[in-house]
Design an enzyme around this catalytic site. Structure first.
Site, PDB file in Angstrom:
ATOM      1  CD  GLU A 441      27.184  42.860  43.644  1.00 13.31           C
ATOM      2  OE1 GLU A 441      27.192  43.880  44.319  1.00 13.31           O
ATOM      3  OE2 GLU A 441      27.117  41.722  44.136  1.00 13.31           O
TER       4      GLU A 441
HETATM    5  C1  LIG Z   1      33.660  51.015  40.990  1.00 14.83           C
HETATM    6  C2  LIG Z   1      33.648  49.865  41.942  1.00 14.83           C
HETATM    7  C3  LIG Z   1      32.583  49.705  42.811  1.00 14.83           C
HETATM    8  C4  LIG Z   1      32.586  48.655  43.727  1.00 14.83           C
HETATM    9  N1  LIG Z   1      31.571  48.556  44.650  1.00 14.83           N
HETATM   10  C5  LIG Z   1      31.692  47.668  45.664  1.00 14.83           C
HETATM   11  C6  LIG Z   1      30.787  47.690  46.778  1.00 14.83           C
HETATM   12  O1  LIG Z   1      29.831  48.479  46.817  1.00 14.83           O
HETATM   13  N2  LIG Z   1      30.990  46.820  47.797  1.00 14.83           N
HETATM   14  C7  LIG Z   1      32.024  45.936  47.809  1.00 14.83           C
HETATM   15  O2  LIG Z   1      32.153  45.193  48.762  1.00 14.83           O
HETATM   16  N3  LIG Z   1      32.901  45.876  46.774  1.00 14.83           N
HETATM   17  C8  LIG Z   1      32.757  46.725  45.712  1.00 14.83           C
HETATM   18  N4  LIG Z   1      33.655  46.707  44.681  1.00 14.83           N
HETATM   19  C9  LIG Z   1      34.715  45.709  44.686  1.00 14.83           C
HETATM   20  C10 LIG Z   1      34.499  44.624  43.639  1.00 14.83           C
HETATM   21  O3  LIG Z   1      33.405  43.827  43.982  1.00 14.83           O
HETATM   22  C11 LIG Z   1      35.824  43.866  43.511  1.00 14.83           C
HETATM   23  O4  LIG Z   1      36.718  44.708  42.838  1.00 14.83           O
HETATM   24  C12 LIG Z   1      35.641  42.540  42.775  1.00 14.83           C
HETATM   25  O5  LIG Z   1      34.929  41.623  43.548  1.00 14.83           O
HETATM   26  C13 LIG Z   1      36.977  41.902  42.386  1.00 14.83           C
HETATM   27  O6  LIG Z   1      37.862  41.854  43.458  1.00 14.83           O
HETATM   28  P1  LIG Z   1      39.353  42.420  43.287  1.00 14.83           P
HETATM   29  O7  LIG Z   1      39.242  43.784  42.717  1.00 14.83           O
HETATM   30  O8  LIG Z   1      40.074  42.249  44.550  1.00 14.83           O
HETATM   31  O9  LIG Z   1      39.983  41.513  42.157  1.00 14.83           O
HETATM   32  P2  LIG Z   1      40.724  40.118  42.401  1.00 14.83           P
HETATM   33  O10 LIG Z   1      39.906  39.244  43.284  1.00 14.83           O
HETATM   34  O11 LIG Z   1      42.128  40.369  42.776  1.00 14.83           O
HETATM   35  O12 LIG Z   1      40.679  39.500  40.929  1.00 14.83           O
HETATM   36  C14 LIG Z   1      41.610  39.836  39.896  1.00 14.83           C
HETATM   37  C15 LIG Z   1      41.403  38.869  38.730  1.00 14.83           C
HETATM   38  O13 LIG Z   1      41.653  37.525  39.161  1.00 14.83           O
HETATM   39  C16 LIG Z   1      40.544  36.695  38.916  1.00 14.83           C
HETATM   40  N5  LIG Z   1      40.402  35.724  40.004  1.00 14.83           N
HETATM   41  C17 LIG Z   1      40.461  35.956  41.334  1.00 14.83           C
HETATM   42  N6  LIG Z   1      40.275  34.809  42.013  1.00 14.83           N
HETATM   43  C18 LIG Z   1      40.087  33.841  41.114  1.00 14.83           C
HETATM   44  C19 LIG Z   1      39.833  32.433  41.188  1.00 14.83           C
HETATM   45  N7  LIG Z   1      39.701  31.795  42.346  1.00 14.83           N
HETATM   46  N8  LIG Z   1      39.699  31.740  40.025  1.00 14.83           N
HETATM   47  C20 LIG Z   1      39.784  32.372  38.841  1.00 14.83           C
HETATM   48  N9  LIG Z   1      40.021  33.681  38.704  1.00 14.83           N
HETATM   49  C21 LIG Z   1      40.167  34.409  39.825  1.00 14.83           C
HETATM   50  C22 LIG Z   1      39.342  37.636  38.815  1.00 14.83           C
HETATM   51  O14 LIG Z   1      38.283  37.084  38.036  1.00 14.83           O
HETATM   52  C23 LIG Z   1      39.971  38.868  38.189  1.00 14.83           C
HETATM   53  O15 LIG Z   1      39.994  38.737  36.797  1.00 14.83           O
HETATM   54  C24 LIG Z   1      33.651  47.730  43.730  1.00 14.83           C
HETATM   55  C25 LIG Z   1      34.709  47.872  42.826  1.00 14.83           C
HETATM   56  C26 LIG Z   1      34.733  48.937  41.961  1.00 14.83           C
HETATM   57  C27 LIG Z   1      35.920  49.104  41.059  1.00 14.83           C
END
Ligand SMILES: Cc1cc2nc3c(=O)[nH]c(=O)nc-3n(C[C@H](O)[C@H](O)[C@H](O)COP(=O)(O)OP(=O)(O)OC[C@H]3O[C@@H](n4cnc5c(N)ncnc54)[C@H](O)[C@@H]3O)c2cc1C
Length: 586
Positions: A441
């Protein structure tokens, strides 16, 4: 086993977060305190007696994918049925579609208890509630007529499809494609990952809300549209029609919330034989304006995820306290007993338990205050003020509460000693569950950026200034209460609010002067500073409302042991950026 803290929750809602005043002012029609108490008691009973006993099956057996179908843990399908039969799914749902239209404050309180019972269970209905809100606000009357009543009753569930392998925090990178079919519908093609409850056996139909891009859409976030893509198409008479081309390809093996299936969803891969390619979808809102619609759902979901943090923290605290009262080691000073003392009598264990309790109360108060603002935005005259208040508090409720969930669950393991690391006590699984909430989220880092760059500037900075003034007034009320046993509470809490004011002023100037990198460097420490100061003011309010006693003692513990962290956090916000920029990885 978890027991829902119904009285504590009712007290916080009414006396700390503002529900009592709102009820007395008649803001919610004929909703009375008695009815609120009755609803909370029943939601708590359901959690303690029906959800919590199935927690272990969820954690140990998890959700299983076989031949494209997901089976939820043993007993969970029946649990879901009981839950919707109790009418819980429609608690805040629109009355015209069979919902009860109750305030958000009641929903978050109930969500807290259900999540304490089993977070992996409660996350599913949470997404449905978000889908209901997005459809209610943005969908056509035709879509509402087809889907809303069934989502409100819980006969069907909703999902939220944003994430793709290359598009997590940065939705501008989203690639899922939508094509106009020429008959008002669309065909959706693409892959979504990590979709919670993307496939399951709770309901016959699943209503996916999917972000996708039209061929002629502008690049970036301004070119994203939102579509409703049902698992089964719906006939005109409301019965289920043919299978849509939307399938779960795999589910994830993950650290916690094992009962909740986390699905890779494939849209439009031609799995449905004999039909044209593409998953059939319907536009929600306007083309290319999908992100705004999805944000309706996400703001709701962000507060709901904050409640998961509070919920796990409460469950971890209860478990740790029960263990500390039973487990005997060493001799505590002053213990007159002849045997070894219960570890709860050792000052260090008591410190851990009080830290757990005080942080949980602070996070709960902030989250309920956020829900109160959402309710007031609907019923009070000054809607803009309350919308801004909710907007300001949402990232704090989400990020602080979920950090608290992890911190408190980790302390819970520590209180258990070696037994905490062993799965059978259940302390470890709470920590595993809690760890996802700061990530999904919108990660907590993204929440902090949202707070600093979008929320502090609301009304030219007046919204945050007004909120800080309210915090200060709450602390001054504690000072003038002259309650006994407060020690240095008021001075410490007032100093935290001053730290907040200084850090806020610094960030405001940095943003105004274009020093954005400097402001972003301090965003995460600032969010925690904000929450600690606000949490202190809410604990002060609780102490005054209860006229002292245990609440005053907890407020004092928080003020004299935890809140002084704000001073160091303020320094990090104001002075941390330069060293952060200068440092390099060898
Ligand atoms: C169990 C689980 C359930 C989920 N359920 C859903 C769902 O129902 N629907 C859905 O759509 N998604 C879902 N997700 C996805 C989840 O919302 C994403 O994993 C989350 O938004 C982070 O994206 P990412 O994993 O690509 O991490 P990334 O975006 O790659 O982030 C990695 C790190 O970099 C940091 N970061 C990234 N961009 C920036 C920035 N601009 N400035 C500073 N820091 C930054 C982040 O804070 C984080 O610490 C789920 C994930 C899991 C693991």
């Amino acid at each position: 086993m978890y027991r829902a803290p119904v009285e504590e929750i009712a007290f916080t809602l009414k006396h700390v977060a503002g529900l009592k005043d709102a009820l007395e002012e008649g803001r919610f029609g004929d909703l009375s305190e008695d009815l609120v108490d009755a609803i909370l008691a029943e939601a708590g009973r359901f959690s303690s007696e029906e959800i919590a006993p199935l927690y272990k099956a969820g954690d140990q057996q998890g959700a299983v994918l076989k031949d494209g179908a997901v089976t939820t843990p043993p007993g969970w399908k029946e649990l879901y049925r009981h839950w919707i039969e109790g009418g819980w799914n429609g608690l805040t749902g629109p009355v015209e579609y069979g919902g009860q239209g109750l305030p958000m404050m009641l929903a978050v309180a109930a969500l807290e208890m259900w999540n304490s019972g089993a977070m992996a269970f409660a996350i599913g209905p949470t997404l449905t509630m978000g889908a209901i809100e997005a459809l209610e606000k943005h969908a056509t009357e035709e879509l509402k007529a087809t889907y809303l009543a069934k989502l409100v009753s819980g006969e069907w569930m909703g999902t939220m499809n944003l994430t793709e392998p290359q598009a997590g925090s940065d939705l501008a990178a989203l690639r899922t494609r939508a094509e106009r079919a020429g008959d008002g519908t669309y065909r959706i093609f693409g892959q979504k990952i990590f979709i919670t409850y993307g496939e399951h056996d709770f309901t016959d139909n699943i209503v996916h809300l999917v972000l996708a891009r039209l061929p002629d859409a502008p690049a970036g976030t301004r070119g994203i549209s939102l579509f409703l893509v049902p698992k089964f198409l719906v006939n005109e008479d409301g019965s289920l029609g043919r299978r849509n081309d939307a399938f779960c390809a795999s589910i994830e093996h993950k650290l916690g919330i094992h009962g909740s299936p986390t699905c890779t969803m494939i849209y439009g891969d031609g799995f449905v034989r004999g039909e044209e390619k593409g998953a059939v979808g319907w536009l929600i809102g306007e083309e290319n304006r999908g992100l705004a619609c999805m944000f309706t759902m996400m703001n709701n979901a962000r507060l709901a995820v904050g409640m998961q943090g509070v919920a796990v923290a409460e469950a971890a605290f209860q478990k740790a306290l029960a263990y500390a009262q039973e487990r005997r080691q060493g001799r505590a000073e002053g213990d007159a007993g002849k045997e070894m003392s219960p570890i709860v009598l050792h000052p260090d264990v008591k410190r851990m338990l009080l830290t757990m309790q005080a942080l949980t109360h602070a996070a709960r108060s902030i989250s309920y205050a956020c829900a109160h603002a959402l309710d007031m935005a609907k019923v009070a005259g000054d809607a803009k003020h309350w919308q801004e208040r909710a907007a300001l508090l949402t990232p704090i409720a989400k990020a602080f509460s979920t950090d608290v969930g992890v911190d408190v669950a980790s302390l819970g393991v520590q209180v258990h000693g070696g037994m905490g690391y062993i799965e059978e006590t259940g302390a470890a699984s709470l920590l595993r569950d809690a760890r996802i909430a700061p990530i999904y989220e919108g990660t907590n880092g993204i929440q902090a950026i949202d707070l600093v760059t979008r929320k502090l500037p609301l009304s030219g900075g007046d919204q945050v200034k007004g909120y800080i003034a309210e915090l200060r007034a709450g602390i001054e009320a504690l000072r003038s209460s002259n309650l006994p046993g407060l020690g240095r509470s008021t001075d410490r809490l007032a100093a935290a609010v001053e730290d907040l004011e200084m850090a806020t002023g610094f960030l405001g100037r940095a943003l105004a002067e274009g020093r954005t990198q400097e402001a972003l460097a301090g965003a995460t420490p600032y969010l925690r500073l904000f929450a600690l100061a606000a949490g202190g003011a809410y604990l002060a309010r609780a102490a005054v409302a209860a006229n002292g006693g245990k609440r005053a003692a907890l407020c004092r513990f928080y003020a004299e042991n935890l809140v002084s962290e704000t001073s160091a956090l303020k320094d990090r916000v104001i002075e941390g950026a330069e060293s952060l920029a200068a440092a390099e990885f060898a």
